[in-house]
Write a protein that holds these residues in place. Structure first.
Motif, PDB file in Angstrom:
ATOM      1  N   ASN A 110      13.117  13.348 107.424  1.00 33.86           N
ATOM      2  CA  ASN A 110      12.218  12.852 106.386  1.00 33.86           C
ATOM      3  C   ASN A 110      10.918  12.300 106.946  1.00 33.86           C
ATOM      4  N   ASN A 149       6.249  12.941 103.185  1.00 36.52           N
ATOM      5  CA  ASN A 149       6.381  11.561 102.712  1.00 36.52           C
ATOM      6  C   ASN A 149       5.500  10.628 103.537  1.00 36.52           C
ATOM      7  N   GLN A 194       5.245   6.174 103.943  1.00 34.19           N
ATOM      8  CA  GLN A 194       6.595   5.662 103.711  1.00 34.19           C
ATOM      9  C   GLN A 194       7.377   5.582 105.012  1.00 34.19           C
ATOM     10  N   TYR A 195       6.618   5.517 106.127  1.00 35.37           N
ATOM     11  CA  TYR A 195       7.287   5.589 107.418  1.00 35.37           C
ATOM     12  C   TYR A 195       8.229   4.422 107.661  1.00 35.37           C
ATOM     13  N   ASP A 196       7.842   3.218 107.235  1.00 34.08           N
ATOM     14  CA  ASP A 196       8.727   2.063 107.452  1.00 34.08           C
ATOM     15  C   ASP A 196      10.059   2.242 106.729  1.00 34.08           C
ATOM     16  N   ARG A 197       9.990   2.730 105.488  1.00 39.39           N
ATOM     17  CA  ARG A 197      11.226   2.948 104.740  1.00 39.39           C
ATOM     18  C   ARG A 197      12.092   4.001 105.415  1.00 39.39           C
ATOM     19  N   ILE A 198      11.469   5.095 105.814  1.00 43.11           N
ATOM     20  CA  ILE A 198      12.228   6.186 106.425  1.00 43.11           C
ATOM     21  C   ILE A 198      12.769   5.767 107.789  1.00 43.11           C
TER      22      ILE A 198
END
Length: 536
Positions: A340, A380, A383-387
């Motif tokens: 992701n 995405n 949104q790197y922190d979430r992933i």
């Protein structure tokens, strides 16, 4: 013109297909699973004959040479409901793997259609359309490959879990059967003791009526009798509880096992009078009785087992295989989460017919064909922190699964060590208990001969009989404990499933019900309904 356009679209689709195939083989993100480092085993565990131990472990219950026990275990493997539930979980895992396998093909394949009537002012129109949409996310980063890897590990984990259930059920049937026979043996000894003590009470009452003893002697004799009688209901409860537990393990009601248990109830049934007559035959008869003592008991005779074990038998325990395969499945999820972080590429295509005409006119498909094909991309971003945190969670879960595996190995070592120690020292205790039984039998025979010659009172004779039956009761408990320690050891080694891998995972009647209810394809075919893994 239409044919030329179709040809161009078809050519581009083929080109994109081969491009996607080449890109799909690019890389697979995430760590490749490697087995955890072996946990050290106790240094004294050195198998002298590993092959023999392995063969004994496969069907260890046969070492007891008890046909009833073997029959119960065979029935349990074919009828136990918990085992069938474990078999159905294998079927579920195979279906889940089928879903993962299918995701490498176009994930979207839909036929859409619509029919509507439109009104504009005083004019109405008919609108109709039908189309085929196809979408394929290319597995460039190994997202779906990791999903297949995880699902496959879960499948083999479910097979190992089935074997673990089989190990537990086999051991529980044996343990409850031993407890049943031990309670049966102790009940026989208790009744024999009760018959003896009733004679003591009757004799004491006669002496009291004659004025030779006080009422205290009568009450003491009755106290001993009532105390012995009070133990009989407890033994009956233990016996029936063991019977009921066996029935549940065999997936039936208690009445369903009574006939089989009764068929194996061949035991010594000598009464007090018969043993008294035997005592009159001299020391040779006594020695013969002692030498045949264990053979005449109904408690299963525990086999002699080696004090050393093969460490590899412990590592092959089904529950440890489950733990390692769960770790392997979790390892694959790390890579699936990592995909992701990168752009996802896909191909899409659609072809359809859509037309709108005035009410009363006929639809015409000649100029209503639409088609589209091409590549696409999604990413995405922002949104790197979430992933990344999701990847970190998956990695921490993987590390936790490795830690749990090592913990389970240590617990396995503990269980094997406890069973070995329990067996060795209970066996040692049994030697002392049997020595006490032999001494009490010798004392009984001496007192019987002396009583016959008028040298001791009848009460003295009955006292030695009472002590003899009490020592026999203790020895019966010890023999049952030895047999249960053997069962505990083979359970701790994970034995008992190896000789039963050809058994159907689900009963034929259940398979028939499922096939009548749902289209299962070849999932429930006999060759796929056994608990074999990829190495068999």
């Amino acid at each position: 013109m239409a044919n030329q356009t179709t040809t161009i679209l078809y050519t581009r689709a083929i080109a994109l297909f081969f491009l996607a195939t080449a890109l799909t083989a690019c890389t697979t993100l995430g760590p490749d699973y490697s087995a955890p480092a072996p946990v050290p085993m106790p240094s004294e565990w050195v198998a002298e004959d590993a092959d023999e131990q392995s063969s004994q472990e496969a069907a260890w219950w046969t070492l007891f040479n008890d046909p009833v026990l073997s029959e119960l275990i065979e029935r349990g493997a074919g009828q136990n409901l918990s085992l069938e539930s474990a078999g159905l979980r294998i079927v579920q895992a195979r279906a889940a793997l089928g879903i993962s396998d299918a995701l490498i093909f176009p994930q979207q394949q839909q036929i859409n259609g619509n029919l509507a009537k439109l009104y504009q002012n005083e004019t109405s129109f008919n609108s109709a359309g039908v189309g085929l949409d196809v979408g394929w996310e290319m597995d460039i980063w190994g997202k779906y490959a990791r999903g297949i890897e995880s699902a496959e590990a879960n499948l083999y984990a479910s097979i190992a879990s089935y074997r673990d259930v089989l190990v537990t059920i086999t051991a529980e049937i044996a343990r409850n059967y031993i407890s049943y026979r031990t309670a049966e043996e102790r009940t026989f000894l208790s009744r024999q003791n009760i018959a003896i003590q009733k004679r003591v009470v009757a004799m004491t009452q006669v002496q009291y009526d004659s004025g030779n003893v006080s009422e205290l002697d009568v009450q003491q004799a009755r106290t001993q009798l009532y105390a012995t009688e009070s133990s009989l209901p407890g033994l009956t409860i233990a016996k029936l509880q063991s019977r009921n537990a066996i029935a549940v393990l065999l997936g039936t009601i208690p009445e369903g096992v009574e006939a089989l248990l009764a068929a194996g109830a061949q035991r010594r049934t000598s009464t007090y009078d018969e043993r008294l007559a035997s005592a009159m035959q001299g020391k040779e008869a006594e020695e013969r009785f002692v030498s045949e003592y264990d053979a005449n008991s109904i408690i299963p005779v525990a086999p002699r087992i080696a004090t050393n074990v093969d460490p590899e038998l412990v590592r092959r325990r089904p529950d440890l295989q489950v733990a390692e395969l769960r770790a392997q499945s979790q390892s694959a999820r790390i890579g699936a989460a990592e995909t992701n972080l990168y752009p996802q590429f896909f191909l899409f295509g659609s072809i359809g017919i859509s037309d709108t005409v005035r009410s009363g006119d006929s639809f015409s498909a000649s100029n209503a064909v639409t088609a589209a094909v091409g590549p696409g991309m999604s990413w995405n971003i922002f949104q790197y922190d979430r992933i990344k945190n999701q990847v970190r969670i998956e990695d921490a879960l993987f590390q936790e699964s490795l830690t749990n595996y090592n913990q389970q190995v240590l617990q396995a070592v503990q269980e094997v060590s406890n069973a070995l120690v329990g067996y060795q020292y209970t066996l040692q205790r049994s030697e002392y208990d049997f020595a006490a039984v032999k001494a009490s039998i010798r004392a009984f025979n001496i007192s019987a001969n002396q009583y016959n010659n008028g040298l001791v009172t009848y009460q003295r004779l009955l006292s030695t009989v009472e002590k003899m039956t009490l020592r026999e009761d203790i020895y019966a408990q010890t023999r049952g404990s030895i047999a249960n320690q053997v069962v505990a050891l083979y359970k701790a080694l994970g034995g008992g499933w190896q000789s039963q891998t050809d058994l159907p995972l689900v009963k034929p009647d259940t398979v028939k019900q499922m096939q009548e209810r749902t289209d299962w394809g070849d999932y429930l075919e006999p060759e796929k309904m056994t608990g074999k893994d990829r190495n068999e």
